[in-house]
Design a protein around this motif. Sequence first.
Motif, short mmCIF file in Angstrom:
data_model
loop_
_atom_site.label_atom_id
_atom_site.label_comp_id
_atom_site.label_asym_id
_atom_site.label_seq_id
_atom_site.Cartn_x
_atom_site.Cartn_y
_atom_site.Cartn_z
N ASN A 40 -1.22 -27.40 -13.20
CA ASN A 40 -1.13 -26.14 -13.95
C ASN A 40 -1.74 -26.25 -15.33
OD1 ASN A 40 0.16 -24.70 -11.92
ND2 ASN A 40 2.20 -25.34 -12.57
N GLU A 41 -1.71 -27.46 -15.90
CA GLU A 41 -2.23 -27.64 -17.26
C GLU A 41 -3.74 -27.88 -17.27
OE1 GLU A 41 -0.01 -30.92 -18.73
OE2 GLU A 41 1.88 -29.79 -18.89
N GLY A 42 -4.31 -28.33 -16.16
CA GLY A 42 -5.71 -28.72 -16.12
C GLY A 42 -6.66 -27.54 -16.13
N THR A 43 -7.85 -27.75 -16.70
CA THR A 43 -8.88 -26.71 -16.74
C THR A 43 -10.23 -27.19 -16.21
OG1 THR A 43 -9.40 -27.32 -19.03
CG2 THR A 43 -7.83 -25.52 -18.71
N GLU A 44 -10.46 -28.50 -16.22
CA GLU A 44 -11.75 -29.03 -15.73
C GLU A 44 -11.48 -29.71 -14.40
OE1 GLU A 44 -14.98 -30.91 -14.61
OE2 GLU A 44 -13.47 -32.28 -15.41
N ALA A 96 2.32 -31.61 1.33
CA ALA A 96 2.80 -30.72 0.26
C ALA A 96 1.95 -30.88 -0.99
CB ALA A 96 4.27 -31.01 -0.05
N VAL A 97 1.61 -32.14 -1.33
CA VAL A 97 0.77 -32.40 -2.50
C VAL A 97 -0.62 -31.81 -2.28
CG1 VAL A 97 -0.39 -34.21 -3.82
CG2 VAL A 97 2.02 -34.47 -3.21
N ALA A 98 -1.16 -31.98 -1.07
CA ALA A 98 -2.49 -31.46 -0.76
C ALA A 98 -2.53 -29.94 -0.88
CB ALA A 98 -2.92 -31.88 0.64
N PHE A 99 -1.44 -29.28 -0.48
CA PHE A 99 -1.37 -27.82 -0.63
C PHE A 99 -1.38 -27.43 -2.10
CE2 PHE A 99 1.06 -23.87 -1.15
CZ PHE A 99 0.28 -23.02 -0.39
N GLN A 100 -0.65 -28.18 -2.92
CA GLN A 100 -0.67 -27.93 -4.37
C GLN A 100 -2.08 -28.09 -4.93
OE1 GLN A 100 2.23 -30.72 -5.95
NE2 GLN A 100 3.67 -29.08 -6.31
N ILE A 101 -2.76 -29.16 -4.51
CA ILE A 101 -4.11 -29.42 -5.00
C ILE A 101 -5.06 -28.31 -4.54
CG2 ILE A 101 -6.09 -30.98 -4.84
CD1 ILE A 101 -4.10 -33.30 -4.57
N GLY A 102 -4.94 -27.90 -3.27
CA GLY A 102 -5.81 -26.83 -2.75
C GLY A 102 -5.63 -25.54 -3.51
N THR A 103 -4.39 -25.19 -3.82
CA THR A 103 -4.10 -23.97 -4.58
C THR A 103 -4.70 -24.06 -5.98
OG1 THR A 103 -2.05 -23.66 -3.35
CG2 THR A 103 -2.28 -22.45 -5.41
N ALA A 104 -4.59 -25.25 -6.60
CA ALA A 104 -5.15 -25.44 -7.93
C ALA A 104 -6.68 -25.37 -7.90
CB ALA A 104 -4.70 -26.78 -8.50
N ILE A 105 -7.30 -25.94 -6.86
CA ILE A 105 -8.76 -25.88 -6.73
C ILE A 105 -9.21 -24.43 -6.66
CG2 ILE A 105 -10.71 -26.37 -5.21
CD1 ILE A 105 -9.28 -28.98 -4.41
N LYS A 106 -8.51 -23.63 -5.86
CA LYS A 106 -8.88 -22.22 -5.74
C LYS A 106 -8.75 -21.51 -7.09
CE LYS A 106 -8.13 -18.08 -2.98
NZ LYS A 106 -7.51 -17.53 -1.77
N ARG A 107 -7.67 -21.81 -7.82
CA ARG A 107 -7.47 -21.18 -9.14
C ARG A 107 -8.60 -21.57 -10.09
NH1 ARG A 107 -5.59 -23.00 -13.87
NH2 ARG A 107 -4.81 -24.96 -13.00
N LEU A 108 -8.94 -22.87 -10.14
CA LEU A 108 -9.96 -23.34 -11.07
C LEU A 108 -11.34 -22.82 -10.70
CD1 LEU A 108 -8.70 -27.00 -11.58
CD2 LEU A 108 -8.64 -25.13 -13.24
N LYS A 109 -11.59 -22.69 -9.40
CA LYS A 109 -12.88 -22.14 -8.97
C LYS A 109 -12.99 -20.66 -9.36
CE LYS A 109 -14.25 -25.21 -5.19
NZ LYS A 109 -15.61 -25.46 -5.70
N LEU A 110 -11.88 -19.94 -9.27
CA LEU A 110 -11.87 -18.54 -9.70
C LEU A 110 -12.12 -18.42 -11.19
CD1 LEU A 110 -8.91 -17.06 -7.59
CD2 LEU A 110 -11.34 -16.46 -7.40
N VAL A 111 -11.49 -19.32 -11.97
CA VAL A 111 -11.69 -19.33 -13.42
C VAL A 111 -13.15 -19.62 -13.75
CG1 VAL A 111 -11.15 -20.57 -15.56
CG2 VAL A 111 -9.31 -19.93 -13.99
#
Length: 373
Positions: free
Chosen positions: A22-26, A158-173
């Motif tokens: 959640n904190e990451g941007t790059e 479960a961790v992979a799902f978290q990572i996948g969701t974060a990847i999608k968020r960062l790609k949208l950003v």
Amino acid sequence: MMGESSRFREMKILKEIAEMLNEGTELNHVLSQVLKKLLDLTGLQTGWIFFIDEKGSHQLVAHEALPPALSYEQNIRMCKGSCWCVNRYHHQKITKATNIIECQRIEEAIETQNGDHNGLTHHATVPLRAGEERFGLLNVGAPFKTFFKDDELALLEAVAFQIGTAIKRLKLVEHEQKTALKDERNRLARDLHDSVNQLLFSLSLTARAGVEMTKPEEMKSTFTYIQELAQDALGEMRSLIWQLRPQGLEDGLLSAFQKYGQLLGLTVHINLKGVPHFSSQVEEALWRIGQEALANCKKHAGTTVVYIDLEKTKEKTILTIKDLGIGFQYQKGVQTPSLGLQSMRLRTEAFKGEFSLESSPDNGTLIQIKIPN
């Protein structure tokens, strides 16, 4: 049944990783940090993350504690070739966390004796996804660990799902940032055209009127000089507006090169091989590289003729820009001699491409870009 201590440990792992995501941007930095945290918290030792595109090509985007058998020559064994997990993922045969019985890359490294595998022979592999969107694989393992229990696989999933969701968020950003940058370039181009461009045009007309209305020769030469400066500045401004917002790119890359060359007073000869279809990101990169090369030719080459070859094969896109001008002294292997040429190299390398430059006095300059598809 899973004990309370195990449940608490899993919740702690998921919480800490969620906070990092959640904190990451790059994106690549975030993935490297999360992978390291996952291995630390689970007691596993080695891991890596592949991004895999729709063609089945993979990219190593994060890794931690790879043994010498996998990390030699800057991880070349991990970056090239294929393997069972990537192939299975591409053919949609890996849909959940899975035990991989022996690692093909490690097997090949052992056979060719490319370094110690440090006891790593097996790994678990987990698809990274968010809803129906898939991004790649998370692979983790440990020395002499040949099997992952169901609860271990469930945690990794479960961790992979978290990572996948974060990847999608960062790609949208990232997409939003690129869109905002494009909108800002368009706004700036409009402002320059509507204000500075018109002022320079008015100045040029005023200076021309001054030449016609003034009798003393000294005054005429002054107005003539002002008119020439205004015309030069007007040309530079139009070129800058083109760089910010290429009006011809909607008609294709080659048309844009031709029109930009005309704007600079260059004759551009174009040769095309293959079907010129690119992603918008690659097309813009090729356009910016070509712009810089044409501008360099206008300023430094001492010629008005430029040759552009564009070839599209199944494996790569090749852009070659050549002039027969005065050239300059350049030795392969040394730093590129100008910021413009360095910018071309960086744009090329951003797409895992190859940049080459050939030039020598009185023999012109040749720039070639190779970008894998």
